[in-house]
Design an enzyme around this catalytic site. Structure first.
Site, PDB file in Angstrom:
ATOM      1  N   GLU A  70      73.411  32.280  81.119  1.00 16.11           N
ATOM      2  CA  GLU A  70      73.470  31.894  79.706  1.00 16.11           C
ATOM      3  C   GLU A  70      74.200  30.567  79.527  1.00 16.11           C
ATOM      4  OE1 GLU A  70      72.186  32.286  76.853  1.00 16.11           O
ATOM      5  OE2 GLU A  70      73.395  33.707  75.712  1.00 16.11           O
ATOM      6  N   THR A  84      70.777  24.295  68.940  1.00 22.35           N
ATOM      7  CA  THR A  84      72.005  25.072  69.054  1.00 22.35           C
ATOM      8  C   THR A  84      73.214  24.151  68.903  1.00 22.35           C
ATOM      9  OG1 THR A  84      70.891  26.594  70.535  1.00 22.35           O
ATOM     10  CG2 THR A  84      73.271  26.704  70.514  1.00 22.35           C
TER      11      THR A  84
END
Lengths: 307, 307
Positions: free
Chosen positions: B128, B181
């Protein structure tokens, strides 16, 4: 002459990660209050036992709370409230909340219980506000409802009773040093780091989960306060040592009770709670500070009739 | 030749008041990944279906996660990972987390499951981190474990699976607008008002209580985010209207999924979830924005073998 007697329990607010939202109720430490009708409207306060407290209703926490309740009912009934104050004011275990909760509970009973106990919370908050300046529910809610409560919201007011694990005990030590609530409030900051806030709500969520699953180890790991404890604990001499002693005695966790100076420790079972209280007491013995100890199951019931 | 196939579910992180700590798992939306042994050490990535993704293991989320796992095992085994990417990257429903979770789950299975699923979380976090810059668990934890998870702490890592009410469904709409993001992160503030933080952890505590007591109304009232939603929602055109439409359709609450642009709504029962998705979709129909809809029970299971 009808007389109603009420037990008004002490409470521990905040509970580490639950600053301003969590509170729990002690089972055996508390005040007594007695309620009688009188012929003229309004509230009369009698201090039967305890420290010198104001007896003018508008200057007395119980008086203000009871008056708020009578006003809401548009009642011209008169009530005498006799107070046996056993919880020391300024100890950090909800002394004024006990008076406020007891007053509204007793008056409500005397008048035939028009309100549910949940509905009494705002009137008790009005009394609390006299003492702390702002209407808070984190002590009066557990004082009235018992158990462990969470204040989700003030606008509108919503208080949630949480599940209490069967073996949960609390040890409280009150080192008899003066600590003004105003000083405890003044060290707080209006801004907090986002990182710490995230850790705080992570711990609070875990604590609530631990209560429902009766996971004592998780409960202990969740009793962390990175926001308020670092600011307030320097105001309490011996705090770090007392907390370390509590944890070394097997307490699940420990923190400042309300705005202090009392220190609480949550424990699994009465024996560990007793050992924990003794260990914290030894710390203050060395410091030559007088103390009061309270060891109690987390109460399943709050303010209640005793006769 | 041994082949293992794995379903890697999409996830909704944050869940309003649970910024950076809560996440939930969808049941039917997700990627497929297939795993084979190979004769030479290391990881080989094949993109079988989906958007153009890097195939160099060190540039691919699944590659990094799988490599981290192999390193921890000091294994010189070789693995081929074939990815059928169905979750759109950048949608806000844990696309990279699904790849990371799937990779470690599949490789662990291929090697005889030396780790428990809980133990796989740190390796998935390593994957991640390639995508988001920081190792987060709020998507990979629910992707691996299923249900609703809470990250209590990162140091040490502790993830708590929460109780999931039986009738809890989620409707997710992905309005197909680009939202980086990095932009979603840059609007966040490092400091937050203490008052808002207290309200946030009050709501989070109430939400956790509502999950255990299956109190859907309380769950709805707790789905409030006063800290992040006000900063991020202006980046998502149509957000306010879509949320209002969700609530008007009977959703318990609604918020930004992860860092957006997807919007989630929690609902009691599948029918309300379907109506809610349709109502949100109508909002984006008017705005002439293409969408993808996902309606799912909150999954009781996470990443899993499918053959």
């Amino acid at each position: 002459m009808e007389k109603i007697s009420v037990f008004c329990p002490a409470t521990v607010a905040n509970i580490s990660c639950g600053f301003d939202v969590l509170g729990l109720c002690l089972d055996t430490t508390g005040d007594l209050m007695h309620f009688y009708h009188k012929d003229t409207p309004g509230v009369e306060i009698i201090i039967k036992h305890g420290p010198k407290l104001p007896t003018l209703p508008e200057e007395n926490v119980a008086g203000v709370a009871a008056t708020a309740l009578l006003k809401a009912l548009r009642s011209d009934k008169g009530v005498i409230i006799e107070i046996e104050k056993k919880i020391k004011p300024g100890s950090g275990i909800g002394s004024s909340a006990a008076s406020a909760a007891g007053a509204v509970y007793g008056v409500n009973q005397l008048l035939g219980a028009p309100f549910s106990t949940q509905e009494l919370i705002p009137f008790a908050m009005a009394g609390e506000a006299l003492s702390s300046g702002v209407p808070h529910a984190d002590n009066v809610a557990p004082a009235l409802l018992g158990g462990i409560t969470l204040v989700r919201s003030y606008d509108p007011l919503e208080v949630i009773p949480l599940h209490v694990p069967e073996e949960l005990f609390v040890a409280v030590i009150h080192p008899q040093i003066e600590l003004k609530t105003s000083d405890s409030r003044s060290v707080l900051k209006q801004q907090v780091s986002m990182k710490k806030a995230i850790r705080q709500w992570g711990n609070l969520g875990a604590l609530v989960s631990a209560l429902y699953t009766e996971n004592y180890d998780l409960l202990g790991r969740s009793l962390v306060d990175e926001i308020v404890e670092p600011l307030r604990s320097p105001l309490i001499p011996g705090y770090k040592k007392a907390k370390s002693a509590a944890l070394a005695s097997g307490a699940l966790g420990s923190g400042i009770s309300g705005s202090g100076p009392s220190i609480f420790a949550l424990c699994r079972g009465e024996e560990i709670a007793k050992n924990t209280a003794a260990a914290m007491n030894a710390v203050y013995g060395e410091l030559k500070v007088a103390t009061e100890l309270h060891i109690s199951k987390v109460a399943s019931r709050g303010t209640r009739l005793i006769s």
